[in-house]
Scaffold this motif. Structure first.
Motif, mmCIF file in Angstrom:
data_model
loop_
_atom_site.group_PDB
_atom_site.id
_atom_site.type_symbol
_atom_site.label_atom_id
_atom_site.label_comp_id
_atom_site.label_asym_id
_atom_site.label_seq_id
_atom_site.Cartn_x
_atom_site.Cartn_y
_atom_site.Cartn_z
ATOM 1 N N ALA A 1 0.858 -1.212 -0.073
ATOM 2 C CA ALA A 1 -0.014 -0.049 0.084
ATOM 3 C C ALA A 1 0.890 1.178 -0.075
ATOM 4 O O ALA A 1 1.985 1.357 0.423
ATOM 5 C CB ALA A 1 -0.951 0.087 1.339
ATOM 6 N N SER B 1 5.437 1.347 7.975
ATOM 7 C CA SER B 1 4.072 1.087 7.326
ATOM 8 C C SER B 1 3.427 -0.492 7.439
ATOM 9 O O SER B 1 2.449 -0.752 7.730
ATOM 10 C CB SER B 1 3.770 1.801 6.001
ATOM 11 N N VAL B 2 4.570 -1.140 6.913
ATOM 12 C CA VAL B 2 4.242 -2.716 6.607
ATOM 13 C C VAL B 2 3.979 -3.151 7.886
ATOM 14 O O VAL B 2 2.945 -4.177 8.160
ATOM 15 C CB VAL B 2 4.996 -3.351 5.662
ATOM 16 N N ASP C 1 0.860 -2.506 9.781
ATOM 17 C CA ASP C 1 -0.286 -3.026 9.056
ATOM 18 C C ASP C 1 -0.670 -4.410 9.612
ATOM 19 O O ASP C 1 -1.330 -4.784 9.742
ATOM 20 C CB ASP C 1 -0.159 -3.007 7.396
ATOM 21 N N ALA D 1 -3.420 -6.346 11.554
ATOM 22 C CA ALA D 1 -4.109 -7.572 10.941
ATOM 23 C C ALA D 1 -3.896 -8.763 12.211
ATOM 24 O O ALA D 1 -4.802 -9.458 12.157
ATOM 25 C CB ALA D 1 -3.392 -7.942 9.651
ATOM 26 N N LYS E 1 -1.892 5.148 11.494
ATOM 27 C CA LYS E 1 -2.660 4.517 11.256
ATOM 28 C C LYS E 1 -4.181 4.981 11.493
ATOM 29 O O LYS E 1 -5.247 4.314 11.771
ATOM 30 C CB LYS E 1 -2.787 3.034 11.819
#
Length: 332
Positions: free
Chosen positions: A177, A256-257, A260, A264, A297
């Motif tokens: 993303a 960022s990953v 994320d 999750a 986020k």
């Protein structure tokens, strides 16, 4: 925790089987106070020396013939399906049930390398690893592990107050993303090079070269035909501004990953980053915008702000994880 005194601890044969090396060891005790396993007789062999897993195990056991383990856990860099394991790089194939019978084991587990990383997480030594982001870990909450290397691996240690289990996944193949304008420009360029711009296609050893080519295009500069190793060398020597920008972006964007994946997995127990790349980029990672990007986020920024992130530089992670797999299952 195992309440047996060390003299009654049943030794565990553990192994880390990769395409290059096969590492074996015996876990001879568990220190309850330190939450650490005692690793002894740690021996590494070139995997190519053996035609099969069975041959490698037989050779190792001949080196420690005074101890006869009856339980074992193997961490392997390959898929495990229906009790069958294929190690493509080695041409090895084995049946878990057949290996268990051949070596007269009462217990045998085979897990992949990132599952081992997840199992190991609660047993790591904070003093041997590096805090990337401060936070307050919930001791009963999930832990996420991830890392860029030859590919990009991810897994989750799912925990409740009563038990725990590891969730393996293919998180490295989720679509990457964009967060910033530069991210968007880079993804446009990456799409010209790749059919699917996934996390792994950018955040892996081979992916650094793609990111460099995209960075050069986004900056309007002709890219050279450089490998990941050459990019790192030129960035660290200050000889190439595009290479330097590439590695800085690598560290920023992986924040960022990581954020994320923390969302999750619901990783309020912490995020642990390993793999073969970032431990060699410690100074750059710590100077990057990783923490800022991890926490950006939106309405969940407060949620991720409490999550600590650790860069794992400690040795023997797969061996610790293999031992923890049996230890955790024994306690459940």
């Amino acid at each position: 925790m195992n309440s047996k005194p060390n003299s009654e601890f049943d030794p565990i044969l553990v192994a880390d089987i990769g395409g290059t090396n096969a590492r074996f060891a015996l876990i001879t005790a568990f220190n309850q106070e330190k939450k650490q396993f005692v690793i002894e007789h740690n021996i590494t062999f070139p995997s190519a020396n053996f035609g099969s897993l069975e041959a490698a195990i037989t050779h190792y056991l001949s080196q420690v013939s005074h101890i006869q383990p009856r339980r074992a856990c193997l961490a392997v860099a390959g898929p495990i399906k229906a009790g069958q394991v294929h190690l493509t790089n080695l041409g090895w194939h084995f049946s878990v049930a057949q290996v268990k019978a051949e070596f007269n084991l009462t217990q045998l587990e085979v897990i992949n390398d990132f599952a081992a990383f997840a199992y190991a997480a609660p047993y790591l030594d904070p003093q041997q690893n590096i805090a990337v982001k401060a936070g307050q870990a919930d001791t009963d909450a999930n832990i996420a592990v991830m890392g860029p290397g030859t590919g990009f691996g991810a897994a989750c240690l799912v925990r409740t107050s009563q038990s725990s289990a590891v969730l393996s996944c293919e998180g490295g193949h989720i679509t990457l993303a964009s967060v910033s304008e530069l991210d968007t420009q880079l993804i446009i360029e990456l799409r010209k090079l790749l059919p699917h711009v996934s996390v792994e296609t950018v955040f892996s050893g081979p992916g650094i070269a793609y990111l460099y080519q995209a960075m050069a295009a986004a900056k309007g500069i002709d890219a050279k035909n450089l490998t990941a190793a050459q990019i790192s060398e030129l960035a660290n020597s200050g000889e190439c501004a595009i290479c330097d920008a590439t590695l800085n972006q690598f560290c920023d964007w992986i924040g960022s990953v990581a954020g994320d994946l923390a969302l999750a997995f619901g990783a309020l127990g912490g995020v642990y980053i390993g793999g073969g790349i970032l431990p060699r980029m410690q100074a750059r990672l710590l100077a990057s915008r990783f923490v800022e990007r991890f926490g950006a986020k939106g309405i969940m920024s407060q949620y991720v702000s409490q999550i600590p992130v650790t860069l794992v530089t400690q040795d023997n992670i797969p061996l610790i994880g293999a031992a923890a797999c049996l230890h955790v299952n024994e306690q459940s």
